[in-house]
Design a protein around this motif. Sequence first.
Motif, PDB file in Angstrom:
ATOM      1  N   VAL A 155      60.218  52.667  34.994  1.00 36.79           N
ATOM      2  CA  VAL A 155      60.600  51.205  36.033  1.00 36.79           C
ATOM      3  C   VAL A 155      60.315  51.554  37.237  1.00 36.79           C
ATOM      4  O   VAL A 155      60.637  52.402  37.739  1.00 36.79           O
ATOM      5  N   SER A 156      59.377  50.933  37.560  1.00 35.32           N
ATOM      6  CA  SER A 156      59.164  50.835  38.563  1.00 35.32           C
ATOM      7  C   SER A 156      58.718  49.745  39.706  1.00 35.32           C
ATOM      8  O   SER A 156      58.914  48.325  39.438  1.00 35.32           O
ATOM      9  N   SER A 157      59.412  49.960  41.122  1.00 35.45           N
ATOM     10  CA  SER A 157      59.390  49.085  42.331  1.00 35.45           C
ATOM     11  C   SER A 157      58.039  48.957  42.651  1.00 35.45           C
ATOM     12  O   SER A 157      56.742  49.583  42.347  1.00 35.45           O
ATOM     13  N   GLY A 158      57.884  48.301  43.687  1.00 34.39           N
ATOM     14  CA  GLY A 158      56.505  48.221  44.729  1.00 34.39           C
ATOM     15  C   GLY A 158      56.016  47.216  44.977  1.00 34.39           C
ATOM     16  O   GLY A 158      54.986  46.590  45.335  1.00 34.39           O
ATOM     17  N   ASN A 179      66.452  48.851  41.468  1.00 35.32           N
ATOM     18  CA  ASN A 179      65.953  49.903  40.502  1.00 35.32           C
ATOM     19  C   ASN A 179      66.773  50.815  40.150  1.00 35.32           C
ATOM     20  O   ASN A 179      66.176  51.707  38.252  1.00 35.32           O
ATOM     21  N   ASP A 180      67.946  51.744  40.604  1.00 29.74           N
ATOM     22  CA  ASP A 180      68.168  51.838  39.736  1.00 29.74           C
ATOM     23  C   ASP A 180      69.113  52.159  38.913  1.00 29.74           C
ATOM     24  O   ASP A 180      69.309  52.507  37.874  1.00 29.74           O
ATOM     25  N   ARG A 181      69.724  50.505  39.331  1.00 33.15           N
ATOM     26  CA  ARG A 181      70.610  50.243  38.348  1.00 33.15           C
ATOM     27  C   ARG A 181      69.906  49.538  37.216  1.00 33.15           C
ATOM     28  O   ARG A 181      70.176  49.602  35.942  1.00 33.15           O
ATOM     29  N   LEU A 182      68.273  49.347  37.434  1.00 29.61           N
ATOM     30  CA  LEU A 182      67.796  48.590  36.685  1.00 29.61           C
ATOM     31  C   LEU A 182      67.190  49.643  35.559  1.00 29.61           C
ATOM     32  O   LEU A 182      67.664  49.502  34.178  1.00 29.61           O
ATOM     33  N   ALA A 183      66.977  50.353  36.099  1.00 23.69           N
ATOM     34  CA  ALA A 183      66.878  52.232  35.126  1.00 23.69           C
ATOM     35  C   ALA A 183      67.410  52.186  34.037  1.00 23.69           C
ATOM     36  O   ALA A 183      67.389  52.738  33.106  1.00 23.69           O
ATOM     37  N   LYS A 197      65.744  50.112  48.672  1.00 27.83           N
ATOM     38  CA  LYS A 197      67.111  48.875  48.567  1.00 27.83           C
ATOM     39  C   LYS A 197      68.561  50.032  47.819  1.00 27.83           C
ATOM     40  O   LYS A 197      69.360  49.737  48.718  1.00 27.83           O
ATOM     41  N   GLY A 198      68.177  51.424  47.597  1.00 28.49           N
ATOM     42  CA  GLY A 198      69.019  52.900  46.579  1.00 28.49           C
ATOM     43  C   GLY A 198      69.491  53.295  46.758  1.00 28.49           C
ATOM     44  O   GLY A 198      68.834  53.867  47.686  1.00 28.49           O
ATOM     45  N   GLY A 199      70.471  53.243  47.776  1.00 29.99           N
ATOM     46  CA  GLY A 199      70.878  54.997  48.353  1.00 29.99           C
ATOM     47  C   GLY A 199      71.634  55.569  47.337  1.00 29.99           C
ATOM     48  O   GLY A 199      71.802  55.703  45.536  1.00 29.99           O
ATOM     49  N   MET A 200      73.005  56.837  47.763  1.00 29.28           N
ATOM     50  CA  MET A 200      73.261  57.519  46.497  1.00 29.28           C
ATOM     51  C   MET A 200      74.673  56.999  45.986  1.00 29.28           C
ATOM     52  O   MET A 200      75.035  57.309  44.643  1.00 29.28           O
ATOM     53  N   LYS A 201      74.901  55.820  46.400  1.00 29.92           N
ATOM     54  CA  LYS A 201      76.346  55.376  46.250  1.00 29.92           C
ATOM     55  C   LYS A 201      75.692  54.259  44.586  1.00 29.92           C
ATOM     56  O   LYS A 201      75.676  54.156  43.692  1.00 29.92           O
ATOM     57  N   THR A 202      74.353  53.437  44.544  1.00 31.42           N
ATOM     58  CA  THR A 202      73.638  53.311  43.698  1.00 31.42           C
ATOM     59  C   THR A 202      73.139  53.839  42.775  1.00 31.42           C
ATOM     60  O   THR A 202      73.330  53.947  41.294  1.00 31.42           O
ATOM     61  N   LYS A 203      73.151  55.064  42.891  1.00 33.92           N
ATOM     62  CA  LYS A 203      72.627  56.276  41.803  1.00 33.92           C
ATOM     63  C   LYS A 203      73.827  56.550  41.026  1.00 33.92           C
ATOM     64  O   LYS A 203      73.560  57.322  40.200  1.00 33.92           O
ATOM     65  N   LEU A 204      74.434  57.133  41.858  1.00 36.11           N
ATOM     66  CA  LEU A 204      76.032  57.078  41.088  1.00 36.11           C
ATOM     67  C   LEU A 204      76.188  55.848  40.202  1.00 36.11           C
ATOM     68  O   LEU A 204      76.490  56.471  39.253  1.00 36.11           O
ATOM     69  N   MET A 205      76.243  54.805  40.737  1.00 35.14           N
ATOM     70  CA  MET A 205      76.352  53.483  39.942  1.00 35.14           C
ATOM     71  C   MET A 205      75.082  53.552  38.603  1.00 35.14           C
ATOM     72  O   MET A 205      75.918  53.390  37.344  1.00 35.14           O
ATOM     73  N   ALA A 206      74.096  54.328  38.823  1.00 30.70           N
ATOM     74  CA  ALA A 206      73.716  54.000  37.744  1.00 30.70           C
ATOM     75  C   ALA A 206      73.837  55.111  36.248  1.00 30.70           C
ATOM     76  O   ALA A 206      73.454  55.533  35.592  1.00 30.70           O
ATOM     77  N   ARG A 218      76.470  56.565  35.768  1.00 31.29           N
ATOM     78  CA  ARG A 218      77.353  56.182  35.744  1.00 31.29           C
ATOM     79  C   ARG A 218      77.273  55.579  33.920  1.00 31.29           C
ATOM     80  O   ARG A 218      77.587  55.483  32.781  1.00 31.29           O
ATOM     81  N   THR A 219      76.525  54.073  34.441  1.00 32.56           N
ATOM     82  CA  THR A 219      76.179  53.420  33.241  1.00 32.56           C
ATOM     83  C   THR A 219      75.307  54.706  32.455  1.00 32.56           C
ATOM     84  O   THR A 219      75.013  54.250  30.893  1.00 32.56           O
ATOM     85  N   ALA A 220      74.439  55.445  32.692  1.00 33.90           N
ATOM     86  CA  ALA A 220      73.401  56.364  31.904  1.00 33.90           C
ATOM     87  C   ALA A 220      74.236  57.068  31.033  1.00 33.90           C
ATOM     88  O   ALA A 220      74.093  57.322  29.682  1.00 33.90           O
ATOM     89  N   THR A 221      75.523  58.017  31.601  1.00 32.03           N
ATOM     90  CA  THR A 221      75.946  59.493  31.283  1.00 32.03           C
ATOM     91  C   THR A 221      76.932  58.988  29.892  1.00 32.03           C
ATOM     92  O   THR A 221      77.479  58.987  29.030  1.00 32.03           O
ATOM     93  N   THR A 222      78.155  57.396  30.779  1.00 36.20           N
ATOM     94  CA  THR A 222      78.742  56.998  29.807  1.00 36.20           C
ATOM     95  C   THR A 222      77.770  56.455  28.257  1.00 36.20           C
ATOM     96  O   THR A 222      78.033  56.503  26.927  1.00 36.20           O
TER      97      THR A 222
END
Length: 368
Positions: free
Chosen positions: A52-55, A153-157, A215-224, A226-230
């Motif tokens: 999953v690539s930005s750029g 792209n954290d949440r997209l990934a 664009k992604g900070g730690m808040k979005t990484k935590l959201m990611a 939560r989505t992934a681990t669940t």
Amino acid sequence: MATLSTARRVVIKIGSALLVDRDSGNLRRDWLTGLAQDVLWLKGLGCDVVLVSSGSIALGRGVLGLPPTVLALEQAQAAAAVGQIRLARAYEEVLAPHDITTAQVLVTLEDSANRRRYLNSRATLEQLLSLGVVPIVNENDTIATDEIRFGDNDRLAAQIAVTVGADQLILLSDVDGFYSANPSQDPTAKRYDVIDSITPEIEAMAGDAGSGLSKGGMKTKLMAARTATTAGCAMAITDGFVMRPLTALEGGANATWFSAQSDPQAARKRWIAAMKPRGAVTLDAGAVAALARGTSLLPAGVTAVEGRFERGDSIAMYDPAGHAVGLGLSRYSAEEIGQIKGHKSAEIEALLGYPGRAALIHRDDMAL
């Protein structure tokens, strides 16, 4: 703690700051060549890989001479259109020498929010992976507006990891893990090796993005996370700026692993089992026995259809005596099933007038 060498299917998120030099706006080709070697290593272990690539915007803005500031929507979309070609070509050029085929997959939030489009995306990605292809996924910035954007792209990934049933998601970042505070501002900040549960205390520690390109900070990484681990997918945050970051991660580089709460298949089955069915199909005895052996449901095994539903809706399955067999996500509408029930998959196109999928409900989309 998870290790990459044990992964069956892994999604790797790559941010703009890793791919594109901040000052020159040029692609960091040496770094990308190293990543390609890491992908080859994972493929050699029998692991499916999705990138999953930005750029695209970062590359396109340099070509178009746009300023390194926040762009107007139409400028960002124009930059994405120009940069997407260069981004896809760059991945193809570094992976092709390793005999790895790449595919470009552009998505928007609607592709996961709409169940029909979600199933289509899942089927396409599953087919690509079964053919040994490495999909390069990015948000379709050329057409996406705020209301249909993931936004980062954290949440997209994480959503892609759920879609393909990945067991590991790796976020290559500009930090080497999750800290109790911003380590650049607080020298006493503690890095966590493993986080088993995302508690309110953990959420309170998250900060915002610190990179001009990212664009992604730690808040979005935590959201990611939560989505992934669940959904049964372990997730790691690790430093992506090092050469060959995946090999470094396997070798013990600093990282934070978020533990999966179950396995991907079990999580998906629970999700499907919790849905309210929109209709039902009755199966013959042969189809019921085939499902028990782990096969998909084919049109030939259906004897009756009830209700009004569309592709992607949840439907119940019953045996000839009217006993519940399970739930599944239908690949056909009620009207279409009425036309193809009892027929072989090879007859679908002649009956409907257009090609269809062989399975009425794929085995990965049912809970018995």
